[in-house]
Design a protein around this motif. Structure first.
Motif, mmCIF file in Angstrom:
data_model
loop_
_atom_site.group_PDB
_atom_site.id
_atom_site.type_symbol
_atom_site.label_atom_id
_atom_site.label_comp_id
_atom_site.label_asym_id
_atom_site.label_seq_id
_atom_site.Cartn_x
_atom_site.Cartn_y
_atom_site.Cartn_z
ATOM 1 N N ARG A 26 0.836 -1.101 -0.078
ATOM 2 C CA ARG A 26 -0.136 0.015 -0.051
ATOM 3 C C ARG A 26 0.912 1.362 0.212
ATOM 4 N N PRO A 29 1.065 3.461 -5.386
ATOM 5 C CA PRO A 29 -0.501 3.234 -5.888
ATOM 6 C C PRO A 29 -0.758 1.760 -6.048
ATOM 7 N N THR A 80 -10.191 -0.977 -9.370
ATOM 8 C CA THR A 80 -10.254 0.005 -8.367
ATOM 9 C C THR A 80 -8.859 0.459 -8.083
ATOM 10 N N TYR A 82 -6.213 2.531 -5.609
ATOM 11 C CA TYR A 82 -5.714 2.937 -4.367
ATOM 12 C C TYR A 82 -4.793 4.171 -4.541
ATOM 13 N N LYS A 83 -4.825 5.200 -4.403
ATOM 14 C CA LYS A 83 -3.600 6.244 -4.477
ATOM 15 C C LYS A 83 -3.633 7.194 -3.237
ATOM 16 N N PRO A 87 -9.332 8.851 -1.848
ATOM 17 C CA PRO A 87 -10.047 7.394 -1.156
ATOM 18 C C PRO A 87 -9.864 6.331 -2.405
ATOM 19 N N PRO A 88 -10.223 5.119 -2.124
ATOM 20 C CA PRO A 88 -10.132 4.055 -2.907
ATOM 21 C C PRO A 88 -11.321 4.134 -3.927
ATOM 22 N N CYS A 90 -13.695 2.826 -7.414
ATOM 23 C CA CYS A 90 -13.982 1.933 -8.321
ATOM 24 C C CYS A 90 -14.500 2.178 -9.354
ATOM 25 N N GLU A 122 -14.625 3.750 0.366
ATOM 26 C CA GLU A 122 -15.298 4.048 1.518
ATOM 27 C C GLU A 122 -15.634 5.644 1.584
#
Lengths: 634, 215, 176
Positions: A26, A29, A80, A82-83, A87-88, A90, A122
């Protein structure tokens, strides 16, 4: 050092290592691409390729993971991202172009391309999250919670997010205590009939004998359900953990996954999960230093729906045709190779780690008194959001169809929902406000069954759907017992006659008589439930049966023998040739007025012309009974 | 072996504990229709669905071939529910049976005729459609004639062929296509069958018959 | 279907090498047959006899198992395997119409092979792509939202020309 301290210590080491791996992932990205079977069919592997190429081209640092199914199958392929700082998010309906932009603009720049976003995972200030939509408020993910968020082929991801803690915890307790927890939770088998899991385990645990087996039944055969496949493809370790806990509780040292051979990806992922669990010391001898030995093998089912029946499943593992046997004895006392055997469905076992980890009372906070927990449905048919959904037991059908599924596409009217596949039934509009659980469904003439949920609209004929399911069970009947082999065949013959317009007065009554007797007199669960689709459609849609029999008319314009295709002369554009070109059998000709006409003798009723006719004309219609064509011409 | 006392149709009967109810009834001269039951076989096939009975305390009729007798059991071989199930199962079998009693070598010794007589169910089924099986008659063996269209799939021939014969008979296919046949569906004459005739002697109907019995 | 001597020889050889990995336990019957089919594409009678000998069971018992399960093919499949999904969602969206189309175009029924052994046709239960209904799987590639014209297009992509209007029922498609 005491036994439970050793277990705890061994597991903590494993957990720390896994968490470190997960956290390091994590730091940069992270891009998740859903590559379960549903995603692959929509082109997810191409998307994956594009993302990797774009990353290489741009020299950007990011990790890419193949994950399972989040349940939003309607929007596949799903990606999806994540950066850090975002927020994550999709993204749905991802094309190669969108995939490239996500790398270039979102990872390369700081534009999260919100126009392609489905929702955030989230709650946040930037993008609406799944939980902000009606669907998200109804859904409650217990057994689907990690699906689509972890790499199913990496045990460390599962462990980092809390996986195998339940097994470690269980091994530190007495098997009797674990059993009490499962019994107290009220967990019922998700394979169909809803038998209390704790009671099954207890019977097996108390059965005399040193050698016992546990089997995960993943012979998902319902033609409209795919949740077991999705779970095995997306989070196989959760099921494996449940199976290991079951084994510890009942005293089995050998377990099996019985998986349909038609699910090659699920087979591969489960095999990999077993291998990884062995390497991590979570399977094999002296698991986590507990002294408990347990190992698992995969057995591939050969394509027989009846093998979902426990005794038939056992017969096939013993090298026999999948013929059910009379029960008792039940497999829990005399199962595989005559030894006490627990057979649980994929979903049932998936709940087990959660219950052991969080307690029986926790499960009972969700769902109804008689059916604690959640239900997982595979939504298909005439519904906008097809895919998987996990909702608390007691949710109403209306919430599932309209809030989770977003209703019926194309502005059509809802007609019925078919629940439970070939063993289940069709429920009409009046049942929409019924809270769903095992008992309410069976009272209404349906069944939880596998959890397949097919939404039907005004264009779907209820006699035809009954015929479809009976055709399925009739083909899948093992043929051993008279009632099922010949009873379902007789019923199918009658239904086929009705859908061909050859029904006779008294056919409905005969269907009801045969249905009752096949239910009461069949040897196994397949025969005992096979008449349900017929009984429930007669119960709620008898008028449709009568229209077929008395008027030779299919009200839904679906039964091929009872309809004709017709081109409305006043609507035909004349200079357009779309229908002519679309016809596979050259049944459409142009008459002297340049209007297109269907030669009814040649027409094979494939509906190509209806689809080809441009929407601004809508000149092709269906008529029932087919003789109406003659009146139209007159 | 412990003995238990039970009641069948009002008659008090003593039997070995655990013996299956069907055999206890038959040994005591109480007829219960059956086709697939074989004495001494550990796991009854329970396939023909004809031996339904009512047992006091049970919510619904059960098959007598699978039910071990216990002390104090109260059984009735007839009830409206039992009669209905037996009639349906029997009619289903008849709807799938090539019926030609007058020319059948088993005429008057056929188990189907016996069930019809005992339960007063006509051999002509009015309410059901005829379910034809397109299977050829096998006349290839010098000793036997096999007409699969008459077969009721009781499986007795398969069992006896293994016990006393050459073990060439078995089941194949499934569902409506389930049939008794040989490896690769070859005719009996080429299957390695030695023509011992045990299968014809145990066949409850006229599906497998000895050729000399033809004359 | 009669196998050539060469086909028989290959079948026996492959079956023999598969059997080396399995102890003679009847519980291994289905995994063995699956392996045979994996290697040969089908389970010929000669292989079944070999398996029966290895496991010490009557040959008819192996035949019984092979004819019971959908998975086992007793004749060699076509070069291209066309599988039409007959799951609930596909059925409701016209899967049976698509199956009819394939039958008509290939001139064969379900579970048959075209005489040139180019194509075989099968129906499969749900392949789990309900959102793309109706679905046809050709050689493991999933084709979604299939229409009758798409059937012709797919055949064309395999080099099959369909002379329009000249196809009759029961006639085999000519190779282009």
């Amino acid at each position: 050092m005491s036994r439970d301290k050793v277990i705890k210590e061994n597991f903590t080491k494993l957990q720390q290592k896994s968490r470190a791996a997960w956290e390091s992932l994590r730091e940069r990205p992270l891009i998740l691409v859903g590559t379960a079977t549903c995603g692959r069919a929509a082109g997810a592997l191409e998307i994956l390729k594009v993302i990797k190429e774009e990353l290489a081209k741009s020299g950007l640092e990011a990790s890419v993971l193949e994950v399972g199914c989040m349940g939003h199958c309607y929007a596949e392929p799903l990606v999806t991202v994540y950066k850090p700082g975002f927020p994550p998010i999709c993204y749905g309906y991802v094309t190669e172009g969108i995939a490239a932009r996500l790398v270039q603009d979102f990872l390369g720049g700081d534009d999260p391309c919100l126009e392609f976003a489905l929702a955030a995972l989230e709650a946040n200030d930037m993008v609406p999250a799944f939980t902000d939509f009606p669907r998200g408020m109804i859904e409650k993910n217990i057994i689907l919670d990690k699906c689509g968020l972890i790499d199913p082929e990496n045990i460390e991801h599962y462990i980092a997010l809390g996986g195998y803690a339940a097994l470690a915890g269980a091994l530190g307790r007495d098997p009797g205590q674990v059993l009490e927890e499962i019994k107290a939770s009220g967990l019922r088998g998700r394979g169909g009939a809803g038998f209390p899991t704790g009671r099954k385990w207890e019977t097996c645990r108390l059965a005399p004998g040193e050698e016992k087996y546990v089997i995960c039944n993943a012979d998902e055969g319902d033609p409209g359900a795919f949740m077991d496949r999705a779970i095995l493809e997306s989070n196989p370790h959760q099921v494996l953990e449940g199976l290991a806990i079951a084994a510890y509780t009942v005293g089995a040292r050998q377990g099996y996954f019985y998986i349909r051979a038609e699910y090659p990806l699920a087979v591969a992922r489960v095999k990999k999960a077993i291998e990884q669990a062995r390497q991590a010391g979570l399977l094999g001898t002296n698991i986590l230093g507990s002294g408990f030995d347990f190992d698992v093998d995969v057995f591939q089912g050969s394509g027989a729906f009846v093998c979902g029946e426990e005794t038939a499943l056992i017969a096939s593992m013993e090298g026999e045709p999948g013929l059910p046997r009379h029960r008792p004895p039940f497999p829990a006392t005399a199962g595989l190779r005559g030894k006490p055997t627990v057979i649980n469905n994929v979903k049932t076992l998936s709940y087990v780690p959660h219950i052991v980890e969080r307690g029986a009372r926790w499960l009972r906070e969700t769902g109804t008194d008689g059916s604690p927990g959640t239900a997982v449905f595979a939504l298909a048919g005439k519904v906008i959001n097809t895919g998987l959904a996990e909702v608390p037991m007691g949710t109403t059908l209306r919430e599932v169809v309209y809030d989770v599924g977003s209703g019926i596409p194309g502005g059509k009217a809802f007609k019925a929902v078919q629940i439970g596949g070939p063993s289940g039934g069709c429920l009409p509009e009046s049942a929409l406000d019924m809270p769903i659980d095992f008992d309410s469904l069976s009272q209404a003439g349906a069944m939880m069954g596998s959890g397949g949920m097919v939404i039907l609209d005004e264009d779907d004929c209820m006699v035809e759907i009954a015929r479809f399911f009976l055709d399925f069970t009739q083909k899948e009947s093992c043929g051993k017992c008279t009632m099922c082999r010949l009873g379902t065949r007789q019923m199918l013959d009658i239904l086929e006659a009705i859908t061909r317009g050859q029904g006779k007065p008294g056919d409905i009554e005969l269907l009801l008589e045969l249905a009752e007797d096949v239910k009461a007199g069949s040897l196994c669960g397949l025969g005992k439930t096979a008449p349900n689709p017929v009984l429930s459609t007669i119960r709620y849609f008898r008028d449709e049966y009568e229209a077929h029999i008395k008027e030779r008319r299919c009200p839904a314009l679906m039964c091929q023998s009872l309809i004709a295709y017709y081109i409305l002369p006043e609507k035909c554009e004349r200079s357009c040739d779309a229908c002519v070109g679309s016809c596979p059998v050259e049944a459409i000709y142009t008459n002297e007025d340049r209007i297109k006409v269907i030669d009814q003798q040649k027409c094979v009723k494939c509906a190509s012309c209806l689809e080809a006719c441009p929407p601004q004309y809508k000149a092709v219609i269906k008529l029932s009974p087919p003789e109406l064509v003659n009146e139209m011409g007159a | 072996m412990k003995t238990v006392t039970l009641t069948i149709d009002g008659r008090t009967i003593k039997a070995r504990e655990g013996e299956k109810l069907l055999w206890v009834a038959l040994e005591n001269g109480i007829y219960i229709p059956n086709l697939c039951a074989i004495p001494g076989v550990k796991h009854p096939a329970a396939a023909c669905r004809l031996c339904f009975v009512e047992i006091e305390g049970y919510p619904r009729p059960v098959t007598a071939c699978t039910e071990p007798v216990v002390e104090g059991m109260v059984v009735s071989t007839r009830s409206p529910r039992v009669d209905r199930l037996v009639q349906t199962a029997f009619e289903l079998l008849l709807s799938n049976h090539q019926q030609d009693c007058a020319n059948c070598p088993r005429n008057r010794s056929c188990e189907l005729q016996r069930i019809a007589r005992e339960r007063r169910i006509p051999l002509r089924v009015k309410r059901l459609r005829k379910l034809e099986r397109e299977l050829p008659v096998d006349d290839s063996s010098p000793a036997l004639r096999y007409d699969p269209r008459k077969c009721v799939l009781c499986g007795k021939c398969v069992w006896v062929c293994r016990e006393k014969g050459t073990g060439v008979l078995g089941f194949a296919g499934r569902g409506f296509g389930r049939r008794i046949t040989t490896f690769g569906d070859v005719p009996l004459g080429q299957s390695g069958c030695n023509g011992c005739g045990e299968c014809a002697r145990i066949c409850p109907v006229g599906a497998l018959v000895e050729k000399k019995a033809d004359i | 279907m009669v196998l050539t001597e060469e086909e028989k020889r290959v079948a026996l050889e492959q079956t023999g090498s598969i059997l080396e990995n399995y102890p003679p336990d009847r519980g291994n019957l289905i995994p063995i047959l699956q392996q045979v089919q994996e290697k040969l594409g089908y389970v010929p009678l000669v292989a079944m006899e070999e398996v029966a000998r290895h496991l010490g069971v009557p040959a008819v018992d192996v035949y019984s198992v092979a004819t019971f399960y959908n998975q086992f093919r007793l004749i060699p499949p076509g070069k291209h395997q066309v599988k039409v999904c007959m799951g609930t969602a596909c059925h409701m969206k016209g899967g049976h119409i698509i199956l009819d189309c394939w039958k008509r175009r290939l001139g064969i029924d379900v579970n048959q092979v075209t005489p040139d052994r180019e194509f075989s046709l099968e129906r499969v239960a749900c392949v789990g792509c309900c959102t793309m209904a109706p679905v046809t799987v050709i050689d493991d590639e999933v084709h979604g939202k299939v229409t009758p014209t798409r059937v012709d297009g797919l055949l064309f992509s395999f080099g099959v020309k369909i002379p329009k209007g000249q196809q009759k029922e029961g006639e085999t498609v000519e190779q282009g």
